[in-house]
Design a protein around this motif. Structure first.
Motif, PDB file in Angstrom:
ATOM      1  N   LYS A  73      -2.223  -3.118  -6.735  1.00  0.00           N
ATOM      2  CA  LYS A  73      -2.988  -3.013  -5.498  1.00  0.00           C
ATOM      3  C   LYS A  73      -3.392  -4.423  -5.090  1.00  0.00           C
ATOM      4  O   LYS A  73      -4.433  -4.937  -5.500  1.00  0.00           O
ATOM      5  CB  LYS A  73      -4.213  -2.124  -5.713  1.00  0.00           C
ATOM      6  CG  LYS A  73      -3.873  -0.647  -5.914  1.00  0.00           C
ATOM      7  CD  LYS A  73      -5.127   0.185  -6.033  1.00  0.00           C
ATOM      8  CE  LYS A  73      -4.804   1.667  -6.188  1.00  0.00           C
ATOM      9  NZ  LYS A  73      -6.016   2.492  -6.323  1.00  0.00           N
ATOM     10  N   SER A  99      -3.832  -7.379  -2.005  1.00  0.00           N
ATOM     11  CA  SER A  99      -4.050  -7.645  -0.596  1.00  0.00           C
ATOM     12  C   SER A  99      -3.949  -9.147  -0.363  1.00  0.00           C
ATOM     13  O   SER A  99      -4.730  -9.924  -0.918  1.00  0.00           O
ATOM     14  CB  SER A  99      -5.430  -7.140  -0.163  1.00  0.00           C
ATOM     15  OG  SER A  99      -5.680  -7.480   1.185  1.00  0.00           O
ATOM     16  N   MET A 108       0.834  -1.200   0.000  1.00  0.00           N
ATOM     17  CA  MET A 108       0.000   0.000   0.000  1.00  0.00           C
ATOM     18  C   MET A 108       0.873   1.256   0.000  1.00  0.00           C
ATOM     19  O   MET A 108       0.607   2.228  -0.717  1.00  0.00           O
ATOM     20  CB  MET A 108      -0.918   0.003   1.209  1.00  0.00           C
ATOM     21  CG  MET A 108      -2.045  -1.023   1.144  1.00  0.00           C
ATOM     22  SD  MET A 108      -3.054  -1.053   2.647  1.00  0.00           S
ATOM     23  CE  MET A 108      -3.697   0.609   2.649  1.00  0.00           C
TER      24      MET A 108
END
Length: 534
Positions: free
Chosen positions: A63, A65, A35
């Motif tokens: 991006k 996760s 991030m």
């Protein structure tokens, strides 16, 4: 949009789940790092809109996760199984569902076969996990896990801590190595790695063992198996004080990763890749006859080199370590080692929360070998599975006399020191102590106690207690919670049925979560940078 990536994994020799906690911590740290990198990249692109940027240098940081999902945890111990599933209950349900997913005809066939079995049929081999019912909390023999079963898992990551007894310096049959029966399961994994379908191989394999394992024949076979499947390997010697924990537990760690993948971009050259190859000598299988290069730090992740030369450097390292008092059960709520801790100490003692060294043990000549630390010390010896059973080399004990309290300067502490301790027994490490032929034991009744299992767990980096503004859960490791303030974290605890001696044994056989977490974090960053299809 954020790309959610679930890291599936298997934990062999799972113990109480140290690798699982380490992976969860590492995934959260990598999420925060990605991030930050993405934000910096977006800020830079905003300032350079007029600059013509090469296509292959754009969007280096997606991006992403990471979350984690355990597909299997294997250990030979019923006790380890119980503690692991106490901390990861959803993992138990997942394995139960995996077992229940077999075809009904196969189930009926097994039931009929079981009814015809005689007492002698217990010797017949079992090569499928489905024959071990997780609902019955039975351990799994790793050497009986079949190649087909592990191929079907298709886990991204394998993590393991094979038995260290064939390689430890305290083991009298150290030369047995691959001939030691306890090496059987690990050698089986070597064979499985060599024979598995390439598409089913894990992208990352993480291993922990005692220092010296890297020179063993077992490690040679491991490296040979890895190189036959195009893995590259990094070797490390790391110790908890390097990550700020005052406990000596030097261990060997290795990262094996598959270079590249279907999305591999050879022009991609970002942070971790540069740092890794600035300091790393990669083990690529070209030098199997030579000892592997062993790294002793992961500097850009904050794992500094241990100081073993200048005394000033030792002091510098100690200055970043928390005192033992921070890790004790009775002082967690205070944090500053104040007088309130003494009141709580007295209360805990009366309630029998602590196990004190008995007068019988204190009177023995062997008591000379005790490694004694005080709450204000910033060091402790390595805990082993024989803690509380033997004295020498099994871990530190805690001195809790009046002179052991924090909040006093050194002169005041020395003035109030117990004269018997100062005259008869210097509080120094055993290797610095000279044996006195007139030694007749120690008069330290109710002043010398063993560490509790939870105190040992804290010193070994397990997330035992919840910090402020952090919500705890033990609902399972599959949730993949994000890091940050108010984050959901997974806490470690022992089941109420665990005795103190069982806790000692479990911790003595475990790994340091904080150190292992740094190794996993490096592996995840490397896999992300080299596009290993994770």
């Amino acid at each position: 949009d954020v790309k959610n990536v679930t890291l599936t994994y298997l934990e062999f020799y799972s113990g109480v789940g140290g690798w699982s906690f380490a992976l969860k911590e590492a995934a959260d740290n990598v999420n925060k790092w990605l991030m930050t990198m993405k934000k910096e990249e977006d800020d830079d692109s905003g300032h350079n809109n007029d600059v013509d940027t090469p296509a292959d240098s754009k969007e280096c940081y997606e991006k992403i996760s990471f979350s984690t999902q355990c597909l299997g945890a294997y250990d030979h111990s019923d006790l380890c199984y119980e503690v692991f599933h106490h901390n990861f209950p959803q993992m138990k349900q997942s394995l139960t569902q995996d077992s229940d997913g077999d075809d009904k005809k196969k189930k009926n066939k097994r039931m009929k076969k079981k009814q015809k079995m005689t007492a002698s049929s217990s010797d017949s081999p079992s090569v499928s996990l489905s024959s071990h019912s997780p609902s019955q909390q039975r351990p799994v023999a790793i050497e009986k896990l079949s190649k087909k079963y592990l191929e079907e898992k298709k886990a991204d990551i394998w993590m393991m801590s094979p038995p260290c007894q064939p390689h430890t310096r305290q083991h009298s049959n150290q030369k047995e190595d691959v001939n030691d029966p306890r090496s059987k399961s690990f050698l089986h994994l070597c064979t499985v790695i060599s024979e598995m379908e390439y598409q089913s191989l894990p992208k990352i394999i993480l291993l922990e063992n005692v220092i010296g394992f890297e020179n063993s024949n077992s490690c040679m076979q491991w490296r040979r198996a890895l190189f036959s499947r195009q893995y590259h390997v990094l070797h490390f010697h790391l110790n908890p004080p390097q990550v700020g924990l005052p406990n000596d537990r030097p261990r060997y760690y290795s990262i094996a990763f598959q270079r590249g993948g279907s999305n591999s971009n050879p022009k991609k050259n970002i942070h971790t890749f540069d740092h890794l190859f600035e300091y790393a000598k990669l083990d690529c299988g070209n030098n199997l006859d030579q000892k592997p290069f062993v790294h002793t730090d992961i500097e850009f992740l904050g794992v500094q080199k241990e100081s073993d030369a200048a005394q000033e450097e030792d002091k510098k390292l100690s200055s970043v370590l928390m005192p033992i008092s921070f890790f004790l059960d009775h002082s967690r709520s205070n944090g500053d080692g104040s007088d309130d801790r003494d009141k709580q100490q007295e209360k805990d003692d009366k309630n029998g929360s602590f196990v004190f060294v008995s007068e019988k043990v204190l009177s023995r000549n062997a008591s000379w070998c005790f490694d004694i630390v005080k709450p204000n010390d910033r060091r402790s010896a390595c805990f082993t599975h024989s803690y509380g059973k033997f004295i020498r080399g099994t871990g530190s004990v805690l001195y809790i006399g009046n002179d052991s309290c924090d909040g006093k300067d050194d002169e005041e502490k020395n003035a109030n020191s117990n004269s018997a301790v100062l005259e008869d027994f210097k509080l120094v490490s055993p290797e610095e102590r000279l044996f006195d032929s007139n030694w007749n034991g120690m008069d330290l009744k109710d002043k010398l106690r063993y560490f509790t299992g939870t105190e040992m767990a804290r010193l070994m980096g397990f997330p035992v207690e919840c910090t402020q503004n952090v919500r705890s859960t033990n609902s399972g490791i599959e949730d993949g919670a994000q890091g940050g303030q108010g984050e959901e974290i997974f806490l470690f605890s022992f089941p109420p049925s665990c005795t103190q001696k069982q806790c000692w044994k479990l911790m003595g056989n475990s790994l340091n979560v904080k150190v292992a977490g740094k190794v996993v974090e490096l592996a995840l960053r490397l896999a992300n940078d080299l596009c290993c299809d994770i």
